[in-house]
Scaffold this motif. Structure first.
Motif, PDB file in Angstrom:
ATOM      1  N   SER A  31       0.837  -1.195   0.000  1.00  0.00           N
ATOM      2  CA  SER A  31       0.000   0.000   0.000  1.00  0.00           C
ATOM      3  C   SER A  31       0.877   1.252   0.000  1.00  0.00           C
ATOM      4  O   SER A  31       1.890   1.314   0.701  1.00  0.00           O
ATOM      5  CB  SER A  31      -0.906   0.000   1.240  1.00  0.00           C
ATOM      6  N   LEU A  32       0.488   2.222  -0.802  1.00  0.00           N
ATOM      7  CA  LEU A  32       1.216   3.488  -0.917  1.00  0.00           C
ATOM      8  C   LEU A  32       0.324   4.622  -0.446  1.00  0.00           C
ATOM      9  O   LEU A  32      -0.903   4.545  -0.539  1.00  0.00           O
ATOM     10  CB  LEU A  32       1.653   3.730  -2.365  1.00  0.00           C
ATOM     11  N   THR A  33       0.940   5.682   0.040  1.00  0.00           N
ATOM     12  CA  THR A  33       0.178   6.852   0.469  1.00  0.00           C
ATOM     13  C   THR A  33      -0.297   7.643  -0.742  1.00  0.00           C
ATOM     14  O   THR A  33       0.162   7.440  -1.876  1.00  0.00           O
ATOM     15  CB  THR A  33       1.039   7.734   1.376  1.00  0.00           C
ATOM     16  N   LEU A  34      -1.200   8.576  -0.490  1.00  0.00           N
ATOM     17  CA  LEU A  34      -1.779   9.350  -1.597  1.00  0.00           C
ATOM     18  C   LEU A  34      -0.737  10.255  -2.238  1.00  0.00           C
ATOM     19  O   LEU A  34      -0.706  10.398  -3.470  1.00  0.00           O
ATOM     20  CB  LEU A  34      -2.951  10.187  -1.069  1.00  0.00           C
ATOM     21  N   ASN A  35       0.124  10.881  -1.434  1.00  0.00           N
ATOM     22  CA  ASN A  35       1.140  11.766  -2.016  1.00  0.00           C
ATOM     23  C   ASN A  35       2.183  10.974  -2.805  1.00  0.00           C
ATOM     24  O   ASN A  35       2.726  11.472  -3.801  1.00  0.00           O
ATOM     25  CB  ASN A  35       1.809  12.595  -0.920  1.00  0.00           C
ATOM     26  N   HIS A  36       2.463   9.707  -2.406  1.00  0.00           N
ATOM     27  CA  HIS A  36       3.353   8.876  -3.214  1.00  0.00           C
ATOM     28  C   HIS A  36       2.725   8.566  -4.574  1.00  0.00           C
ATOM     29  O   HIS A  36       3.428   8.563  -5.598  1.00  0.00           O
ATOM     30  CB  HIS A  36       3.661   7.579  -2.480  1.00  0.00           C
ATOM     31  N   MET A  37       1.429   8.302  -4.589  1.00  0.00           N
ATOM     32  CA  MET A  37       0.749   8.030  -5.859  1.00  0.00           C
ATOM     33  C   MET A  37       0.817   9.242  -6.791  1.00  0.00           C
ATOM     34  O   MET A  37       1.093   9.110  -7.993  1.00  0.00           O
ATOM     35  CB  MET A  37      -0.708   7.657  -5.587  1.00  0.00           C
ATOM     36  N   LYS A  91      10.763   5.342  -8.051  1.00  0.00           N
ATOM     37  CA  LYS A  91      11.744   5.675  -7.023  1.00  0.00           C
ATOM     38  C   LYS A  91      11.116   6.371  -5.825  1.00  0.00           C
ATOM     39  O   LYS A  91      11.751   6.518  -4.779  1.00  0.00           O
ATOM     40  CB  LYS A  91      12.845   6.550  -7.615  1.00  0.00           C
ATOM     41  N   HIS A  92       9.870   6.815  -5.981  1.00  0.00           N
ATOM     42  CA  HIS A  92       9.172   7.442  -4.858  1.00  0.00           C
ATOM     43  C   HIS A  92       8.633   6.417  -3.865  1.00  0.00           C
ATOM     44  O   HIS A  92       8.158   6.812  -2.791  1.00  0.00           O
ATOM     45  CB  HIS A  92       8.014   8.300  -5.380  1.00  0.00           C
ATOM     46  N   VAL A  93       8.677   5.131  -4.219  1.00  0.00           N
ATOM     47  CA  VAL A  93       8.264   4.095  -3.270  1.00  0.00           C
ATOM     48  C   VAL A  93       9.280   4.062  -2.124  1.00  0.00           C
ATOM     49  O   VAL A  93      10.494   4.086  -2.362  1.00  0.00           O
ATOM     50  CB  VAL A  93       8.185   2.724  -3.960  1.00  0.00           C
ATOM     51  N   PRO A  94       8.846   4.061  -0.874  1.00  0.00           N
ATOM     52  CA  PRO A  94       9.809   4.062   0.252  1.00  0.00           C
ATOM     53  C   PRO A  94      10.769   2.882   0.185  1.00  0.00           C
ATOM     54  O   PRO A  94      10.392   1.757  -0.133  1.00  0.00           O
ATOM     55  CB  PRO A  94       8.897   3.987   1.485  1.00  0.00           C
ATOM     56  N   ARG A  95      12.032   3.166   0.477  1.00  0.00           N
ATOM     57  CA  ARG A  95      13.076   2.133   0.385  1.00  0.00           C
ATOM     58  C   ARG A  95      12.897   1.034   1.424  1.00  0.00           C
ATOM     59  O   ARG A  95      13.449  -0.064   1.263  1.00  0.00           O
ATOM     60  CB  ARG A  95      14.458   2.766   0.552  1.00  0.00           C
ATOM     61  N   ARG A  96      12.166   1.326   2.480  1.00  0.00           N
ATOM     62  CA  ARG A  96      11.968   0.296   3.508  1.00  0.00           C
ATOM     63  C   ARG A  96      11.056  -0.827   3.017  1.00  0.00           C
ATOM     64  O   ARG A  96      11.025  -1.902   3.619  1.00  0.00           O
ATOM     65  CB  ARG A  96      11.357   0.926   4.761  1.00  0.00           C
ATOM     66  N   LYS A  97      10.298  -0.577   1.928  1.00  0.00           N
ATOM     67  CA  LYS A  97       9.374  -1.586   1.429  1.00  0.00           C
ATOM     68  C   LYS A  97       9.996  -2.508   0.395  1.00  0.00           C
ATOM     69  O   LYS A  97       9.432  -3.558   0.090  1.00  0.00           O
ATOM     70  CB  LYS A  97       8.133  -0.906   0.822  1.00  0.00           C
ATOM     71  N   VAL A  98      11.122  -2.118  -0.194  1.00  0.00           N
ATOM     72  CA  VAL A  98      11.723  -2.896  -1.275  1.00  0.00           C
ATOM     73  C   VAL A  98      13.083  -3.411  -0.820  1.00  0.00           C
ATOM     74  O   VAL A  98      13.655  -2.954   0.166  1.00  0.00           O
ATOM     75  CB  VAL A  98      11.871  -2.050  -2.564  1.00  0.00           C
ATOM     76  N   VAL A  99      13.601  -4.370  -1.583  1.00  0.00           N
ATOM     77  CA  VAL A  99      14.894  -4.977  -1.292  1.00  0.00           C
ATOM     78  C   VAL A  99      15.928  -4.383  -2.233  1.00  0.00           C
ATOM     79  O   VAL A  99      15.770  -4.421  -3.465  1.00  0.00           O
ATOM     80  CB  VAL A  99      14.836  -6.513  -1.470  1.00  0.00           C
ATOM     81  N   ASP A 100      16.997  -3.823  -1.667  1.00  0.00           N
ATOM     82  CA  ASP A 100      18.100  -3.285  -2.468  1.00  0.00           C
ATOM     83  C   ASP A 100      19.034  -4.436  -2.834  1.00  0.00           C
ATOM     84  O   ASP A 100      19.626  -5.069  -1.946  1.00  0.00           O
ATOM     85  CB  ASP A 100      18.835  -2.211  -1.652  1.00  0.00           C
ATOM     86  N   MET A 101      19.182  -4.709  -4.146  1.00  0.00           N
ATOM     87  CA  MET A 101      19.965  -5.867  -4.569  1.00  0.00           C
ATOM     88  C   MET A 101      21.441  -5.708  -4.216  1.00  0.00           C
ATOM     89  O   MET A 101      22.095  -6.670  -3.797  1.00  0.00           O
ATOM     90  CB  MET A 101      19.801  -6.066  -6.086  1.00  0.00           C
ATOM     91  N   ALA A 102      21.995  -4.494  -4.367  1.00  0.00           N
ATOM     92  CA  ALA A 102      23.405  -4.289  -4.026  1.00  0.00           C
ATOM     93  C   ALA A 102      23.626  -4.468  -2.525  1.00  0.00           C
ATOM     94  O   ALA A 102      24.594  -5.104  -2.092  1.00  0.00           O
ATOM     95  CB  ALA A 102      23.844  -2.896  -4.475  1.00  0.00           C
ATOM     96  N   ALA A 103      22.719  -3.915  -1.749  1.00  0.00           N
ATOM     97  CA  ALA A 103      22.849  -4.077  -0.299  1.00  0.00           C
ATOM     98  C   ALA A 103      22.664  -5.535   0.114  1.00  0.00           C
ATOM     99  O   ALA A 103      23.324  -6.021   1.039  1.00  0.00           O
ATOM    100  CB  ALA A 103      21.830  -3.186   0.410  1.00  0.00           C
ATOM    101  N   ASP A 104      21.777  -6.242  -0.607  1.00  0.00           N
ATOM    102  CA  ASP A 104      21.575  -7.656  -0.299  1.00  0.00           C
ATOM    103  C   ASP A 104      22.838  -8.478  -0.610  1.00  0.00           C
ATOM    104  O   ASP A 104      23.229  -9.369   0.158  1.00  0.00           O
ATOM    105  CB  ASP A 104      20.382  -8.185  -1.099  1.00  0.00           C
ATOM    106  N   ALA A 105      23.501  -8.182  -1.734  1.00  0.00           N
ATOM    107  CA  ALA A 105      24.744  -8.881  -2.064  1.00  0.00           C
ATOM    108  C   ALA A 105      25.841  -8.565  -1.045  1.00  0.00           C
ATOM    109  O   ALA A 105      26.612  -9.449  -0.651  1.00  0.00           O
ATOM    110  CB  ALA A 105      25.187  -8.485  -3.475  1.00  0.00           C
ATOM    111  N   GLN A 106      25.914  -7.299  -0.627  1.00  0.00           N
ATOM    112  CA  GLN A 106      26.892  -6.934   0.385  1.00  0.00           C
ATOM    113  C   GLN A 106      26.613  -7.646   1.705  1.00  0.00           C
ATOM    114  O   GLN A 106      27.537  -8.062   2.412  1.00  0.00           O
ATOM    115  CB  GLN A 106      26.872  -5.410   0.582  1.00  0.00           C
ATOM    116  N   ARG A 107      25.340  -7.811   2.029  1.00  0.00           N
ATOM    117  CA  ARG A 107      24.970  -8.495   3.261  1.00  0.00           C
ATOM    118  C   ARG A 107      25.359  -9.982   3.200  1.00  0.00           C
ATOM    119  O   ARG A 107      25.846 -10.558   4.183  1.00  0.00           O
ATOM    120  CB  ARG A 107      23.472  -8.343   3.493  1.00  0.00           C
TER     121      ARG A 107
END
Length: 456
Positions: free
Chosen positions: A363-369, A387-403
């Protein structure tokens, strides 16, 4: 019940002639005659029947708050025995009692706001509270808001005094220095742009968008499906939609449809934007439905519950976003409304371009839409718009590889070897294999006659 039995029990004078003491050997038994037991049981049965009759004649006790909110009135109408509503006289009397309670508590030094700072909306909410403890909790909340306002005003006055002192120092420096001083606040070739000028510029850009830009509709008809907290959150998101759309270089022509001016969200929105209903303010507020304002064949309802993805942005279509915060109620209300009105539906292709994290809602907020549609209109690129979707909701592939690499390194440290050494060793082995496959010429040696004969 127990008191009635004690009152109807026989006295000591009745019990004495009916007691017989039987002595046999070293044992003594105490018996009561059967007539006494039968008389006591008849009295108990008589008292029980009388109390049951009284309980049947008395009506059941029900608690009713005549000053409850309007949403409770619909539930009361469903019952056959509905309680009467409170009159205006009773309401005014109770309001005076509550005002006296606030005034006395404020004079006693308790955490209660001043009587002048409590608004009519606050009194209307206080009248709906069921207990004294609930009222005092709300009084403390209002007192905290008032204390924050007073602290903010006090800091503002202190800053004003500091500005005056700084201006006085600058004036004395200018009097002491006869030369021209260049810089900010001094002699400059640039004009100062005030906030009012920027505000007029943005409003003028919205006025131009009303004539030439595509339309976006915010459907404000979901207020009755939300709680009070959700309605206030929706009002804040509606305000952010207007502000971020106005700040964009190429804004939409934004329309607020199905507006009920007496709803909680619109009242809160009016507190955020006090001039929203002024005729000269560039904001479209309609009490009508969007089907009465735009052609039905151009309407597209954006809902996450449908199965059709929005492939390409079409500037001729009018996209509709439901102004609802569904943290509690997750029913597909927008899907049902679009089917009922017979208009097209679409959803954002989030799964195609984003890798969602575990446990994160889509779910996204109205201002994000609104921000996503603004960037999609200008760039025609979903990857850039999402890119306006909050980063906390998606998985960063580069960060995942680093992890994952960090996890492997931690395991390698426990086994006393380095991961880089293994990688370097594998690389060296590959290089050695490549070198062994290549034929290298033999080194040329000088001919020596003495050694040649000795070898043979």
């Amino acid at each position: 019940m127990l008191k009635s039995l004690l009152r109807l029990a026989p006295t000591r004078s009745v019990l004495c002639p009916n007691l017989q003491v039987l002595r046999s050997g070293n044992q003594s038994l105490l018996t009561v005659s059967a007539s006494l037991l039968s008389k006591t049981s008849r009295n108990c049965a008589k008292v029980a029947t009388e109390e049951n009759a009284e309980n049947e004649t008395q009506p059941p006790k029900t608690h009713y708050n005549p000053f409850a909110q309007d949403n409770l009135a619909s539930n009361m109408d469903k019952n056959t025995n509905s309680a009467p509503t409170a009159s205006e006289e009773e309401r005014s009397k109770l309001l005076k009692v509550l005002q006296l309670e606030v005034d006395i508590a404020h004079q006693e030094g308790r955490r209660v706001p001043a009587l002048e700072s409590v608004t009519d909306e606050n009194w209307a909410f206080i009248l709906t509270l069921p207990s004294k403890s609930a009222r005092y909790k709300y009084y403390t909340y209002l007192w905290q808001i008032e204390a924050k306002k007073q602290a903010k005003e006090r800091k503002k006055e202190e800053r004003a005094l500091q500005v005056l002192e700084r201006k006085e120092e600058m004036r004395k420096e200018r009097e002491a220095n006869p030369h021209i001083i260049y810089g900010l606040g001094h002699t400059s070739i640039f004009l100062r742009i005030y906030d009012s000028a920027i505000n007029d510029f943005m409003n003028n850009r919205l006025s131009r968008a009303m004539q030439f830009s595509p339309k976006i509709v915010l459907d404000c008809s979901y207020d009755r499906h939300m709680t009070r907290r959700e309605s206030l959150n929706a009002a804040k998101q509606l305000m952010l939609c207007f502000a971020e759309n106005r700040a964009h270089d190429d804004p939409f022509d934004l329309h607020y449809c199905n507006v009920n001016l007496d709803s909680v969200s619109i009242k809160a929105l009016k507190r955020y934007i006090p001039t929203m209903l002024n005729p000269e303010f560039p904001m479209n507020v309609h009490e009508k439905c969007f089907t009465e304002l735009f052609p039905k064949e151009n309407l597209v309802y954006l809902t996450p519950h449908c199965r059709t993805d929005l492939e390409v942005y079409n500037p001729d279509d009018v996209y509709i976003v439901g102004a609802m915060v569904d943290t509690v109620n997750n029913e597909p209300l927008s899907l049902g409304k679009a089917k009922r009105l017979g208009i097209r539906m679409a959803r954002l292709p989030l799964d195609r371009y984003l890798q969602w994290g575990a446990g994160s809602g889509k779910s996204l907020t109205l201002n994000h839409m609104v921000n996503i549609l603004l960037d999609l209109k200008s760039t025609k690129d979903w990857a850039q718009a999402l890119k306006h979707v909050p980063r906390r909701k998606v998985v960063d592939m580069a960060a995942d590889a680093q992890r994952q690499r960090r996890t492997l390194e931690n395991r390698a440290n426990k086994l006393n070897f380095r991961l880089d050494d293994i990688l370097d060793e594998n690389h060296r082995n590959e290089c050695n294999v490549r070198k062994s496959n290549v034929r290298t010429p033999k080194k040329k040696t000088e001919f020596n006659l003495e050694t040649w004969g000795s070898k043979k």
